[in-house]
Write a protein that holds these residues in place. Sequence first.
Motif, PDB file in Angstrom:
ATOM      1  N   ILE A 166       0.855  -1.185   0.000  1.00 54.96           N
ATOM      2  CA  ILE A 166       0.000   0.000   0.000  1.00 54.96           C
ATOM      3  C   ILE A 166       0.891   1.234   0.000  1.00 54.96           C
ATOM      4  N   LEU A 167       0.510   2.214  -0.815  1.00 54.19           N
ATOM      5  CA  LEU A 167       1.247   3.473  -0.886  1.00 54.19           C
ATOM      6  C   LEU A 167       0.368   4.568  -0.299  1.00 54.19           C
ATOM      7  N   HIS A 168       0.772   5.099   0.860  1.00 56.74           N
ATOM      8  CA  HIS A 168      -0.006   6.119   1.563  1.00 56.74           C
ATOM      9  C   HIS A 168       0.440   7.512   1.136  1.00 56.74           C
ATOM     10  N   GLU A 171      -3.996  13.767  -0.632  1.00 57.30           N
ATOM     11  CA  GLU A 171      -4.501  14.303  -1.894  1.00 57.30           C
ATOM     12  C   GLU A 171      -3.867  15.664  -2.184  1.00 57.30           C
ATOM     13  N   ASN A 172      -3.784  15.980  -3.469  1.00 59.81           N
ATOM     14  CA  ASN A 172      -3.216  17.240  -3.949  1.00 59.81           C
ATOM     15  C   ASN A 172      -1.759  17.444  -3.527  1.00 59.81           C
ATOM     16  N   THR A 173      -1.083  16.342  -3.247  1.00 61.53           N
ATOM     17  CA  THR A 173       0.348  16.366  -2.951  1.00 61.53           C
ATOM     18  C   THR A 173       1.051  15.480  -3.975  1.00 61.53           C
ATOM     19  N   THR A 174       2.102  15.996  -4.588  1.00 62.21           N
ATOM     20  CA  THR A 174       2.782  15.257  -5.657  1.00 62.21           C
ATOM     21  C   THR A 174       3.125  13.835  -5.221  1.00 62.21           C
ATOM     22  N   LEU A 175       2.732  12.888  -6.054  1.00 64.66           N
ATOM     23  CA  LEU A 175       2.962  11.473  -5.761  1.00 64.66           C
ATOM     24  C   LEU A 175       3.955  10.891  -6.767  1.00 64.66           C
ATOM     25  N   LEU A 215     -10.309  10.736  -5.690  1.00 60.98           N
ATOM     26  CA  LEU A 215     -10.803   9.761  -6.665  1.00 60.98           C
ATOM     27  C   LEU A 215      -9.773   8.671  -6.955  1.00 60.98           C
ATOM     28  N   ASP A 216      -8.505   8.939  -6.610  1.00 55.93           N
ATOM     29  CA  ASP A 216      -7.448   7.951  -6.843  1.00 55.93           C
ATOM     30  C   ASP A 216      -7.337   6.943  -5.697  1.00 55.93           C
ATOM     31  N   HIS A 217      -8.089   7.173  -4.630  1.00 56.61           N
ATOM     32  CA  HIS A 217      -8.021   6.267  -3.481  1.00 56.61           C
ATOM     33  C   HIS A 217      -8.456   4.854  -3.890  1.00 56.61           C
ATOM     34  N   GLY A 218      -7.630   3.882  -3.551  1.00 56.21           N
ATOM     35  CA  GLY A 218      -7.957   2.489  -3.831  1.00 56.21           C
ATOM     36  C   GLY A 218      -7.540   1.996  -5.204  1.00 56.21           C
ATOM     37  N   LEU A 219      -7.047   2.894  -6.056  1.00 58.56           N
ATOM     38  CA  LEU A 219      -6.637   2.463  -7.393  1.00 58.56           C
ATOM     39  C   LEU A 219      -5.409   1.547  -7.321  1.00 58.56           C
ATOM     40  N   LYS A 220      -5.335   0.632  -8.277  1.00 57.09           N
ATOM     41  CA  LYS A 220      -4.208  -0.295  -8.361  1.00 57.09           C
ATOM     42  C   LYS A 220      -3.209   0.183  -9.414  1.00 57.09           C
ATOM     43  N   TYR A 221      -1.929   0.085  -9.067  1.00 54.10           N
ATOM     44  CA  TYR A 221      -0.852   0.356 -10.012  1.00 54.10           C
ATOM     45  C   TYR A 221       0.023  -0.890 -10.102  1.00 54.10           C
ATOM     46  N   THR A 222       0.257  -1.321 -11.325  1.00 55.01           N
ATOM     47  CA  THR A 222       1.057  -2.526 -11.554  1.00 55.01           C
ATOM     48  C   THR A 222       2.330  -2.170 -12.305  1.00 55.01           C
ATOM     49  N   CYS A 223       3.429  -2.698 -11.825  1.00 52.18           N
ATOM     50  CA  CYS A 223       4.703  -2.565 -12.534  1.00 52.18           C
ATOM     51  C   CYS A 223       4.940  -3.874 -13.283  1.00 52.18           C
ATOM     52  N   GLU A 224       5.301  -3.765 -14.546  1.00 50.90           N
ATOM     53  CA  GLU A 224       5.467  -4.950 -15.387  1.00 50.90           C
ATOM     54  C   GLU A 224       6.809  -4.887 -16.104  1.00 50.90           C
ATOM     55  N   ALA A 225       7.625  -5.913 -15.907  1.00 49.97           N
ATOM     56  CA  ALA A 225       8.928  -6.006 -16.570  1.00 49.97           C
ATOM     57  C   ALA A 225       8.884  -7.123 -17.600  1.00 49.97           C
ATOM     58  N   ARG A 226       9.208  -6.781 -18.835  1.00 53.00           N
ATOM     59  CA  ARG A 226       9.235  -7.777 -19.907  1.00 53.00           C
ATOM     60  C   ARG A 226      10.677  -8.037 -20.336  1.00 53.00           C
ATOM     61  N   SER A 227      10.965  -9.294 -20.607  1.00 52.46           N
ATOM     62  CA  SER A 227      12.305  -9.688 -21.031  1.00 52.46           C
ATOM     63  C   SER A 227      12.201 -10.877 -21.972  1.00 52.46           C
ATOM     64  N   GLU A 236       4.296  -6.704 -10.278  1.00 47.69           N
ATOM     65  CA  GLU A 236       4.073  -6.361  -8.873  1.00 47.69           C
ATOM     66  C   GLU A 236       2.991  -5.285  -8.842  1.00 47.69           C
ATOM     67  N   THR A 237       2.041  -5.403  -7.890  1.00 48.68           N
ATOM     68  CA  THR A 237       0.912  -4.470  -7.824  1.00 48.68           C
ATOM     69  C   THR A 237       0.800  -3.847  -6.438  1.00 48.68           C
ATOM     70  N   ILE A 238       0.491  -2.549  -6.419  1.00 47.21           N
ATOM     71  CA  ILE A 238       0.240  -1.851  -5.157  1.00 47.21           C
ATOM     72  C   ILE A 238      -1.118  -1.151  -5.232  1.00 47.21           C
ATOM     73  N   HIS A 239      -1.636  -0.761  -4.059  1.00 44.21           N
ATOM     74  CA  HIS A 239      -2.877   0.005  -3.975  1.00 44.21           C
ATOM     75  C   HIS A 239      -2.573   1.375  -3.368  1.00 44.21           C
ATOM     76  N   LEU A 240      -3.300   2.387  -3.811  1.00 43.48           N
ATOM     77  CA  LEU A 240      -3.124   3.731  -3.268  1.00 43.48           C
ATOM     78  C   LEU A 240      -4.068   3.962  -2.094  1.00 43.48           C
ATOM     79  N   ASP A 241      -3.535   4.581  -1.068  1.00 44.12           N
ATOM     80  CA  ASP A 241      -4.339   5.026   0.072  1.00 44.12           C
ATOM     81  C   ASP A 241      -4.197   6.541   0.142  1.00 44.12           C
ATOM     82  N   ILE A 242      -5.178   7.244  -0.402  1.00 50.05           N
ATOM     83  CA  ILE A 242      -5.127   8.702  -0.486  1.00 50.05           C
ATOM     84  C   ILE A 242      -6.018   9.301   0.595  1.00 50.05           C
ATOM     85  N   LYS A 243      -5.433  10.068   1.478  1.00 49.26           N
ATOM     86  CA  LYS A 243      -6.173  10.699   2.585  1.00 49.26           C
ATOM     87  C   LYS A 243      -6.650  12.087   2.180  1.00 49.26           C
TER      88      LYS A 243
END
Length: 243
Positions: A166-168, A171-175, A215-227, A236-243
Amino acid sequence: MKHMIDKIQLYEDVDKCALRIVMIFEAVFLIAESSKVKYSYFTVGQTVLLKCTDGALKLNSAVWTGPAQNGIQKGAPVSVTEVDGKRSKWNVLQYTDDGRVLNNLLHRNRLTVTESYDLQIVNTSTLDEGLYMCHLGQNEVFSRIILKIKTLPSNMTFAYATKEKILHRKENTTLHILCSVQDGIPDSLSIIRNNKTVKSGEGSSLEYIFLPTRLDHGLKYTCEARSSLFKQPLKETIHLDIK
């Protein structure tokens, strides 16, 4: 008498050659930080061609330096700044003089200089890993290539994410969403949001910057490496926790 003169002339020629080599090395080391480092990857046994220039410039001469074969042959130390900003140290020695591979190299039979002064290495091995530098004249043009063995990307991480992935943030702060792999270099690295790629690139790390809202709270971000070494991409996937 003529024999003595010929010997003196020979010694002078040898001295001039030695002086030229020293001057080349001094020039190489002085401008070692002046060009961007490039990376090339290989598998053991492969033939590798290292480009001296992008081909737009027609060369009349060039000198290559390369790894001192992991201590088998004595070299000179060079320190360079890599793409990630970290400094690395290498031992290098002169490989060529214009289009000629030097006879003192233990692996000279595996090296060839092309007409455009590119360096070809056949039957590559782990000993070929390291820093290669193409130097034109004294300081006209300079390229640096770090040659590495292809390895599987692994140890994928998201900076600042918790163990629960989880990435805490507020809102309105550069992420900054920073994804990286510690081992191996993927062919491509992508950051994906809700099945849509928002950033892609090459290298071992990738950063996506934006200004989150509630509105970004709870969104999933996935990092994908191809080789090419993977059947399936590393993810690898994380979720956003935006306060």
